[in-house]
Design a protein around this motif. Structure first.
Motif, PDB file in Angstrom:
ATOM      1  N   SER A  47      35.331  35.837-102.690  1.00 21.69           N
ATOM      2  CA  SER A  47      36.255  35.011-103.483  1.00 21.69           C
ATOM      3  C   SER A  47      37.673  35.583-103.553  1.00 21.69           C
ATOM      4  O   SER A  47      38.221  35.808-104.635  1.00 21.69           O
ATOM      5  CB  SER A  47      35.688  34.820-104.900  1.00 21.69           C
ATOM      6  OG  SER A  47      34.463  34.127-104.860  1.00 21.69           O
ATOM      7  N   PRO A  48      38.307  35.803-102.398  1.00 18.71           N
ATOM      8  CA  PRO A  48      39.665  36.360-102.414  1.00 18.71           C
ATOM      9  C   PRO A  48      40.693  35.331-102.901  1.00 18.71           C
ATOM     10  O   PRO A  48      40.425  34.121-102.905  1.00 18.71           O
ATOM     11  CB  PRO A  48      39.910  36.718-100.946  1.00 18.71           C
ATOM     12  CG  PRO A  48      39.052  35.753-100.184  1.00 18.71           C
ATOM     13  CD  PRO A  48      37.821  35.559-101.021  1.00 18.71           C
ATOM     14  N   ASP A  49      41.864  35.811-103.267  1.00 16.03           N
ATOM     15  CA  ASP A  49      42.943  34.922-103.707  1.00 16.03           C
ATOM     16  C   ASP A  49      43.621  34.217-102.535  1.00 16.03           C
ATOM     17  O   ASP A  49      44.238  33.180-102.701  1.00 16.03           O
ATOM     18  CB  ASP A  49      43.999  35.706-104.492  1.00 16.03           C
ATOM     19  CG  ASP A  49      43.467  36.209-105.826  1.00 16.03           C
ATOM     20  OD1 ASP A  49      42.553  35.560-106.367  1.00 16.03           O
ATOM     21  OD2 ASP A  49      43.954  37.240-106.308  1.00 16.03           O
ATOM     22  N   LYS A  50      43.516  34.838-101.356  1.00 14.77           N
ATOM     23  CA  LYS A  50      44.044  34.221-100.140  1.00 14.77           C
ATOM     24  C   LYS A  50      43.036  34.444 -99.018  1.00 14.77           C
ATOM     25  O   LYS A  50      42.153  35.305 -99.124  1.00 14.77           O
ATOM     26  CB  LYS A  50      45.407  34.826 -99.769  1.00 14.77           C
ATOM     27  CG  LYS A  50      45.358  36.315 -99.455  1.00 14.77           C
ATOM     28  CD  LYS A  50      46.744  36.829 -99.078  1.00 14.77           C
ATOM     29  CE  LYS A  50      46.694  38.319 -98.717  1.00 14.77           C
ATOM     30  NZ  LYS A  50      48.027  38.828 -98.341  1.00 14.77           N
ATOM     31  N   HIS A  51      43.130  33.672 -97.969  1.00 13.78           N
ATOM     32  CA  HIS A  51      42.211  33.819 -96.846  1.00 13.78           C
ATOM     33  C   HIS A  51      42.352  35.223 -96.243  1.00 13.78           C
ATOM     34  O   HIS A  51      43.467  35.701 -96.023  1.00 13.78           O
ATOM     35  CB  HIS A  51      42.492  32.768 -95.774  1.00 13.78           C
ATOM     36  CG  HIS A  51      42.447  31.356 -96.274  1.00 13.78           C
ATOM     37  ND1 HIS A  51      41.525  30.924 -97.198  1.00 13.78           N
ATOM     38  CD2 HIS A  51      43.222  30.266 -95.972  1.00 13.78           C
ATOM     39  CE1 HIS A  51      41.730  29.631 -97.442  1.00 13.78           C
ATOM     40  NE2 HIS A  51      42.752  29.227 -96.725  1.00 13.78           N
ATOM     41  N   ARG A  52      41.213  35.870 -95.977  1.00 13.12           N
ATOM     42  CA  ARG A  52      41.216  37.249 -95.481  1.00 13.12           C
ATOM     43  C   ARG A  52      40.540  37.326 -94.117  1.00 13.12           C
ATOM     44  O   ARG A  52      39.594  36.602 -93.834  1.00 13.12           O
ATOM     45  CB  ARG A  52      40.485  38.154 -96.465  1.00 13.12           C
ATOM     46  CG  ARG A  52      41.053  38.139 -97.884  1.00 13.12           C
ATOM     47  CD  ARG A  52      42.500  38.592 -97.938  1.00 13.12           C
ATOM     48  NE  ARG A  52      42.668  39.909 -97.345  1.00 13.12           N
ATOM     49  CZ  ARG A  52      42.455  41.047 -98.012  1.00 13.12           C
ATOM     50  NH1 ARG A  52      42.061  41.026 -99.283  1.00 13.12           N
ATOM     51  NH2 ARG A  52      42.643  42.196 -97.414  1.00 13.12           N
ATOM     52  N   LYS A  53      41.045  38.289 -93.286  1.00  9.28           N
ATOM     53  CA  LYS A  53      40.512  38.504 -91.951  1.00  9.28           C
ATOM     54  C   LYS A  53      40.370  40.013 -91.694  1.00  9.28           C
ATOM     55  O   LYS A  53      41.140  40.809 -92.242  1.00  9.28           O
ATOM     56  CB  LYS A  53      41.452  37.922 -90.890  1.00  9.28           C
ATOM     57  CG  LYS A  53      41.767  36.447 -91.032  1.00  9.28           C
ATOM     58  CD  LYS A  53      42.755  36.017 -89.959  1.00  9.28           C
ATOM     59  CE  LYS A  53      43.082  34.546 -90.056  1.00  9.28           C
ATOM     60  NZ  LYS A  53      44.005  34.113 -88.978  1.00  9.28           N
ATOM     61  N   LEU A 102      33.576  43.815 -94.677  1.00 12.02           N
ATOM     62  CA  LEU A 102      34.865  44.388 -95.073  1.00 12.02           C
ATOM     63  C   LEU A 102      35.614  43.487 -96.060  1.00 12.02           C
ATOM     64  O   LEU A 102      36.438  43.965 -96.843  1.00 12.02           O
ATOM     65  CB  LEU A 102      35.767  44.580 -93.844  1.00 12.02           C
ATOM     66  CG  LEU A 102      35.432  45.662 -92.824  1.00 12.02           C
ATOM     67  CD1 LEU A 102      36.399  45.560 -91.656  1.00 12.02           C
ATOM     68  CD2 LEU A 102      35.488  47.037 -93.461  1.00 12.02           C
ATOM     69  N   LEU A 103      35.322  42.206 -95.985  1.00  5.95           N
ATOM     70  CA  LEU A 103      36.143  41.217 -96.687  1.00  5.95           C
ATOM     71  C   LEU A 103      35.564  40.906 -98.059  1.00  5.95           C
ATOM     72  O   LEU A 103      34.391  40.540 -98.182  1.00  5.95           O
ATOM     73  CB  LEU A 103      36.230  39.940 -95.846  1.00  5.95           C
ATOM     74  CG  LEU A 103      36.697  40.148 -94.392  1.00  5.95           C
ATOM     75  CD1 LEU A 103      36.725  38.817 -93.653  1.00  5.95           C
ATOM     76  CD2 LEU A 103      38.067  40.823 -94.339  1.00  5.95           C
ATOM     77  N   PRO A 104      36.362  41.030 -99.111  1.00  8.77           N
ATOM     78  CA  PRO A 104      35.860  40.814-100.472  1.00  8.77           C
ATOM     79  C   PRO A 104      35.470  39.360-100.709  1.00  8.77           C
ATOM     80  O   PRO A 104      36.033  38.443-100.105  1.00  8.77           O
ATOM     81  CB  PRO A 104      37.050  41.212-101.358  1.00  8.77           C
ATOM     82  CG  PRO A 104      38.245  40.980-100.484  1.00  8.77           C
ATOM     83  CD  PRO A 104      37.808  41.333 -99.104  1.00  8.77           C
ATOM     84  N   MET A 139      37.837  35.507 -87.578  1.00  7.68           N
ATOM     85  CA  MET A 139      36.830  35.590 -88.643  1.00  7.68           C
ATOM     86  C   MET A 139      37.551  35.511 -89.991  1.00  7.68           C
ATOM     87  O   MET A 139      38.467  36.287 -90.260  1.00  7.68           O
ATOM     88  CB  MET A 139      36.045  36.892 -88.547  1.00  7.68           C
ATOM     89  CG  MET A 139      35.004  37.059 -89.659  1.00  7.68           C
ATOM     90  SD  MET A 139      34.062  38.605 -89.504  1.00  7.68           S
ATOM     91  CE  MET A 139      32.895  38.143 -88.207  1.00  7.68           C
ATOM     92  N   ILE A 140      37.137  34.563 -90.822  1.00  5.70           N
ATOM     93  CA  ILE A 140      37.875  34.311 -92.059  1.00  5.70           C
ATOM     94  C   ILE A 140      36.939  34.260 -93.269  1.00  5.70           C
ATOM     95  O   ILE A 140      35.928  33.546 -93.251  1.00  5.70           O
ATOM     96  CB  ILE A 140      38.648  32.980 -91.983  1.00  5.70           C
ATOM     97  CG1 ILE A 140      39.575  32.955 -90.760  1.00  5.70           C
ATOM     98  CG2 ILE A 140      39.456  32.752 -93.258  1.00  5.70           C
ATOM     99  CD1 ILE A 140      40.243  31.613 -90.526  1.00  5.70           C
ATOM    100  N   ARG A 141      37.296  35.036 -94.290  1.00  6.65           N
ATOM    101  CA  ARG A 141      36.695  34.858 -95.608  1.00  6.65           C
ATOM    102  C   ARG A 141      37.676  33.976 -96.383  1.00  6.65           C
ATOM    103  O   ARG A 141      38.757  34.416 -96.746  1.00  6.65           O
ATOM    104  CB  ARG A 141      36.528  36.192 -96.326  1.00  6.65           C
ATOM    105  CG  ARG A 141      36.057  36.028 -97.790  1.00  6.65           C
ATOM    106  CD  ARG A 141      34.566  35.911 -97.899  1.00  6.65           C
ATOM    107  NE  ARG A 141      33.951  37.207 -97.651  1.00  6.65           N
ATOM    108  CZ  ARG A 141      32.654  37.362 -97.397  1.00  6.65           C
ATOM    109  NH1 ARG A 141      31.845  36.323 -97.360  1.00  6.65           N
ATOM    110  NH2 ARG A 141      32.162  38.571 -97.188  1.00  6.65           N
ATOM    111  N   PRO A 142      37.312  32.722 -96.625  1.00  4.79           N
ATOM    112  CA  PRO A 142      38.276  31.809 -97.233  1.00  4.79           C
ATOM    113  C   PRO A 142      38.450  32.032 -98.731  1.00  4.79           C
ATOM    114  O   PRO A 142      37.539  32.484 -99.418  1.00  4.79           O
ATOM    115  CB  PRO A 142      37.663  30.439 -96.952  1.00  4.79           C
ATOM    116  CG  PRO A 142      36.190  30.696 -96.921  1.00  4.79           C
ATOM    117  CD  PRO A 142      36.037  32.064 -96.308  1.00  4.79           C
ATOM    118  N   ALA A 143      39.623  31.692 -99.212  1.00  7.97           N
ATOM    119  CA  ALA A 143      39.873  31.697-100.651  1.00  7.97           C
ATOM    120  C   ALA A 143      39.268  30.433-101.247  1.00  7.97           C
ATOM    121  O   ALA A 143      39.559  29.331-100.779  1.00  7.97           O
ATOM    122  CB  ALA A 143      41.370  31.737-100.923  1.00  7.97           C
TER     123      ALA A 143
END
Length: 378
Positions: free
Chosen positions: A266-272, A262-264, A290-294
């Motif tokens: 290289s996001p601009d901010k940390h996404r969950k 679900l998480l894109p 669960m974190i997709r980090p920036a």
């Protein structure tokens, strides 16, 4: 910009022997690495978890390790092993297990009193361990005591425990203070906040001209430079291809696949997955760990559990996998050639439990310059 380094840098700095340290709850050697980078000689350590002992020994084989539970030790045991007398030690260090006060724990509902390790070790009544540490400190009477705990000890009901700790230091003949520091402010590519207690023996306070009102500004270092980013820290790493594939394959066969995809990238901010935009898919707003980090920010805090393969935690910013061990070492600010023992999960746990070395270097260097050196020179 993050500056990679290796064990030779650590050993070269430690060879200066500017001040002495005994470390309790030493883990795999995160805080010890920081002290050594500041020029310290580590006289002895205490660590009772066997897997942590093995990691420590593999990096610092010449440092004596007392393997017992701290509840069974006395300050005299540490002094005898270190070959010094009461009152001689410059710094006594300790990071008692602290999940009982964690923001992510059960601070307001009755703290979790048990801590378990991946090698089967279990610690009961962990909220008492900081007081065992102070008991040892009273026996040793070092010039300075440094204790590390989670930032949550300064929040909510936990502030009562913080005040108890300060009062116990005072009973032992010390003036004490605590402050939250962020590892990202001191060269570590990770937003890792921890509370550091610093207690200074009363006679040392007097001789170096310290008082309670000046302690915070004197003892704690000022943040320096821009915070290193995750991408700066790990983009040049040459990972083991088999390890990368293993991590990718694990996600494809686990519950993580649905959520991380679900998480894109290289996001601009940390996404969950718990972010509001996913409320239709995730109405309970679960998976908040669960974190997709920036990539252009410091890495979120890595934890001892979160970086294991099968749990939610910090993933790579442009790949659907957890961070590799090499990447985790960079994120914690460890030497590139620092040795970790065990399988992937055991190594990830060991890193997640560490005190960030570069943060400890900054703190102990400052205390050496402002307190220990002036006192010893007198």
């Amino acid at each position: 910009m993050y500056q990679p380094y290796n064990m030779k840098d650590v050993l070269d700095a430690s060879s200066k022997e500017l001040f002495t340290v005994i470390s309790t709850f030493a883990g795999g050697g995160g805080s010890s690495t920081g002290y050594r980078l500041a020029g310290a000689k580590i006289l002895a350590v205490n660590e009772f978890v066997e897997s942590a002992q093995e990691t420590y020994k593999s990096n610092y084989p010449d440092t004596p390790i007392l393997p017992d539970d701290i509840k069974k030790l006395t300050g005299e045991d540490l002094l005898r092993t270190a070959g010094i007398s009461k009152g001689e030690l410059d710094i006594l260090d300790g990071s008692p297990p602290c999940s009982a006060f964690s923001v992510a724990g059960k601070r307001e509902k009755g703290w979790d009193k048990t801590k378990k390790y991946s090698d089967g070790k279990q610690v009961e009544n962990i909220e008492d361990l900081f007081f065992e540490y102070i008991r040892i400190a009273n026996d040793v009477q070092p010039k300075v005591i440094i204790g590390e705990n989670v930032a949550g000890i300064l929040m909510g009901e936990a502030i009562k425990k913080y005040n108890e700790i300060i009062n116990e230091f005072e009973k032992c003949g010390y003036e004490a203070i605590g402050k939250v520091m962020n590892a990202a402010d001191f060269g570590t590519p990770q937003a890792r906040k921890r509370c550091f207690f610093v207690a200074v023996r009363n006679d040392v306070m007097e001789k170096v001209g310290l008082n309670f009102m000046t302690m915070e500004n004197t003892l704690y270092p000022e943040p320096f430079g821009p915070q290193p980013t995750l991408k700066e820290a790990i983009s040049d790493i040459e990972n083991d291809e088999e390890e990368v594939q293993m991590l990718l394959d694990f996600v494809q066969g686990s519950f993580q696949k649905k959520w991380i995809e679900l998480l894109p990238f290289s996001p601009d901010k940390h996404r969950k997955p718990s972010d509001p935009e996913f409320i239709d898919i995730n109405p309970k707003q679960s998976m908040f760990n669960m974190i997709r980090p920036a990539p252009n920010l410091p890495c979120p805090t890595v934890t001892q559990a979160g970086q294991k393969k099968g749990l939610s935690g910090v993933f790579h910013y442009d790949s659907n996998r957890k961070l590799t061990i090499k990447e985790l070492k960079r994120v914690m600010g460890l030497p590139d050639d620092f040795k970790l023992q065990g399988d992937f999960d055991q190594q990830a746990e060991r890193v997640g439990r560490m005190v960030a070395p570069l943060m400890m270097k900054a703190l102990s260097s400052n205390i050496y310059e402002k307190v220990i050196k002036p006192f010893n020179d007198r």
